[in-house]
Scaffold this active site. Structure first.
Site, mmCIF file in Angstrom:
data_model
loop_
_atom_site.group_PDB
_atom_site.id
_atom_site.type_symbol
_atom_site.label_atom_id
_atom_site.label_comp_id
_atom_site.label_asym_id
_atom_site.label_seq_id
_atom_site.Cartn_x
_atom_site.Cartn_y
_atom_site.Cartn_z
ATOM 1 N N ASP A 268 37.377 66.355 79.821
ATOM 2 C CA ASP A 268 36.328 65.333 79.742
ATOM 3 C C ASP A 268 35.914 65.066 78.302
ATOM 4 O OD1 ASP A 268 34.534 63.480 80.677
ATOM 5 O OD2 ASP A 268 33.001 64.939 81.245
ATOM 6 N N ARG B 194 33.717 59.396 74.782
ATOM 7 C CA ARG B 194 32.686 59.692 73.773
ATOM 8 C C ARG B 194 33.310 60.023 72.416
ATOM 9 N NH1 ARG B 194 29.976 64.045 77.226
ATOM 10 N NH2 ARG B 194 31.720 63.485 78.561
ATOM 11 N N HIS C 23 41.655 58.540 75.062
ATOM 12 C CA HIS C 23 42.658 59.002 76.034
ATOM 13 C C HIS C 23 43.984 59.294 75.334
ATOM 14 C CE1 HIS C 23 39.850 58.171 79.138
ATOM 15 N NE2 HIS C 23 39.951 56.861 79.106
ATOM 16 N N TRP D 172 39.394 55.031 89.758
ATOM 17 C CA TRP D 172 39.903 53.679 90.084
ATOM 18 C C TRP D 172 38.818 52.621 89.909
ATOM 19 C CZ3 TRP D 172 44.869 53.281 89.977
ATOM 20 C CH2 TRP D 172 45.696 54.272 90.488
ATOM 21 N N LEU E 63 55.823 78.241 83.438
ATOM 22 C CA LEU E 63 54.525 77.712 83.862
ATOM 23 C C LEU E 63 54.674 76.606 84.912
ATOM 24 C CD1 LEU E 63 51.382 77.348 83.210
ATOM 25 C CD2 LEU E 63 52.119 75.557 81.635
ATOM 26 N N SER F 262 32.602 67.244 89.669
ATOM 27 C CA SER F 262 33.240 65.926 89.816
ATOM 28 C C SER F 262 34.340 65.878 90.879
ATOM 29 C CB SER F 262 33.796 65.469 88.462
ATOM 30 O OG SER F 262 32.761 65.366 87.527
HETATM 31 C C1 FPP Z 1 37.895 61.984 80.969
HETATM 32 O O1 FPP Z 1 37.252 61.493 79.819
HETATM 33 C C2 FPP Z 1 39.351 61.831 80.881
HETATM 34 C C3 FPP Z 1 40.135 61.099 81.720
HETATM 35 C C4 FPP Z 1 39.579 60.344 82.871
HETATM 36 C C5 FPP Z 1 41.579 60.955 81.514
HETATM 37 C C6 FPP Z 1 42.320 62.159 81.050
HETATM 38 C C7 FPP Z 1 43.654 61.718 80.633
HETATM 39 C C8 FPP Z 1 44.342 62.164 79.556
HETATM 40 C C9 FPP Z 1 43.873 63.247 78.673
HETATM 41 C C10 FPP Z 1 45.604 61.462 79.233
HETATM 42 C C11 FPP Z 1 46.896 62.067 79.516
HETATM 43 C C12 FPP Z 1 47.050 63.067 80.587
HETATM 44 C C13 FPP Z 1 48.220 63.690 80.840
HETATM 45 C C14 FPP Z 1 48.281 64.673 81.940
HETATM 46 C C15 FPP Z 1 49.443 63.427 80.051
HETATM 47 P P1 FPP Z 1 36.205 60.294 79.991
HETATM 48 O O2 FPP Z 1 36.946 59.014 79.895
HETATM 49 O O3 FPP Z 1 35.435 60.481 81.253
HETATM 50 O O4 FPP Z 1 35.292 60.511 78.736
HETATM 51 P P2 FPP Z 1 33.726 60.249 78.602
HETATM 52 O O5 FPP Z 1 33.057 61.160 79.597
HETATM 53 O O6 FPP Z 1 33.428 60.623 77.201
HETATM 54 O O7 FPP Z 1 33.501 58.805 78.910
#
Ligand code: FPP
Length: 245
Positions: A21, A25, A38, A70, A132, A197
């Site tokens: 997470d 931010r 991301h 989504w 793994l 979550s």
């Molecule tokens: C949460 O941060 C993160 C996600 C919803 C996406 C996680 C995806 C990746 C790290 C990309 C690649 C993954 C793989 C497995 C290759 P947020 O968007 O909720 O952040 P925020 O809380 O700061 O808004």
């Protein structure tokens, strides 16, 4: 002394699950769009997979996309899906080299065809690897998974394959998407949020929780090892008394 050195002769959790997470931010702090966060989160994924492999963690589950995700703006969802496809393409050789077996939990039917296809190819290609096991939770949520398990068990009852009185917690575990994996020993959540979550709610009944303020794109091997160092200080009793352990 590094955290890696501190934990090397200690007990290593068999299964670690991570709620990644803070990407949005992290990007905002740098004056960038959310997708920049991301994209930078992919490096943290690579570091974590490598770190887990190096010390012999057997299962690593990463929450990459929830069923609730989504509902994010279409541009962000599309960008995340493209990012996943690209990450799969770019990482397949390194996953093979590192003997990583990839698995998926989540609603595969809800994924765009291209993502589902690339994911299935990756799962098939890595299926004989013995190191793994990397479990990608994509379009996953616990409520979806438990609802699905209830439907499966109800059908078994209806078809007289199981008596309703024989349903145990084991029956439920066997019908979850995670049936073939042990429950996580340690759950890590980054970014200073203290929520689950909709992640692995059934499986984490006795899991140790570790929360860190580090935002996911900044998460590196030493952060991962620090979480394991903290895990080793915990006294896991599984409902028993201290004397019984
Ligand atoms: C949460 O941060 C993160 C996600 C919803 C996406 C996680 C995806 C990746 C790290 C990309 C690649 C993954 C793989 C497995 C290759 P947020 O968007 O909720 O952040 P925020 O809380 O700061 O808004």
């Amino acid at each position: 002394m590094s955290f890696k050195e501190k934990i090397i002769n200690k007990s290593i959790p068999k299964h670690i699950a991570i709620i990644m997470d803070g990407n949005g931010r992290w990007a905002k702090k740098k004056g960038n769009k959310r997708i920049f966060g991301h994209k930078n989160g992919v490096q943290a994924v690579k570091d974590t997979v490598e770190a887990a492999g190096e010390i012999g963690v057997q299962y690593l589950t990463l929450y990459a996309f929830s069923t609730e995700n989504w509902t994010r703006p279409k541009t962000e969802v599309d960008a995340l899906m493209t990012l996943l496809v690209n990450a799969i393409k770019n990482e397949v050789d390194s996953l093979m080299k590192n003997n990583v077996r990839v698995k998926h939990i989540g609603n595969i039917n809800s994924l765009p065809k291209k993502v589902a296809q690339k994911l299935n190819e990756l799962i098939n290609k890595t299926s004989s690897n013995t190191g793994l096991t990397l479990i990608l939770a994509i379009s996953y949520s616990s409520k979806w998974e438990i609802t699905d398990a209830i439907k499966k068990i109800s059908k078994q009852v209806k078809n007289n394959n199981i008596d309703v009185n024989d349903i145990t917690d084991e029956t439920i575990s066997r019908n979850l998407a995670t049936a073939e994996f042990p429950d996580p020993d340690l759950l890590i959540r980054t970014s200073g949020e203290y929520r689950l979550s909709n992640f692995l709610l059934w499986q984490i009944a006795y899991t140790e929780m570790y929360f860190t303020d580090t935002l996911w794109p900044d998460f590196r091997k030493e952060n991962f090892y620090e979480a394991i160092y903290e895990f080793n200080k915990r006294n896991r009793r599984f409902g028993k008394t201290e004397d019984q352990i």
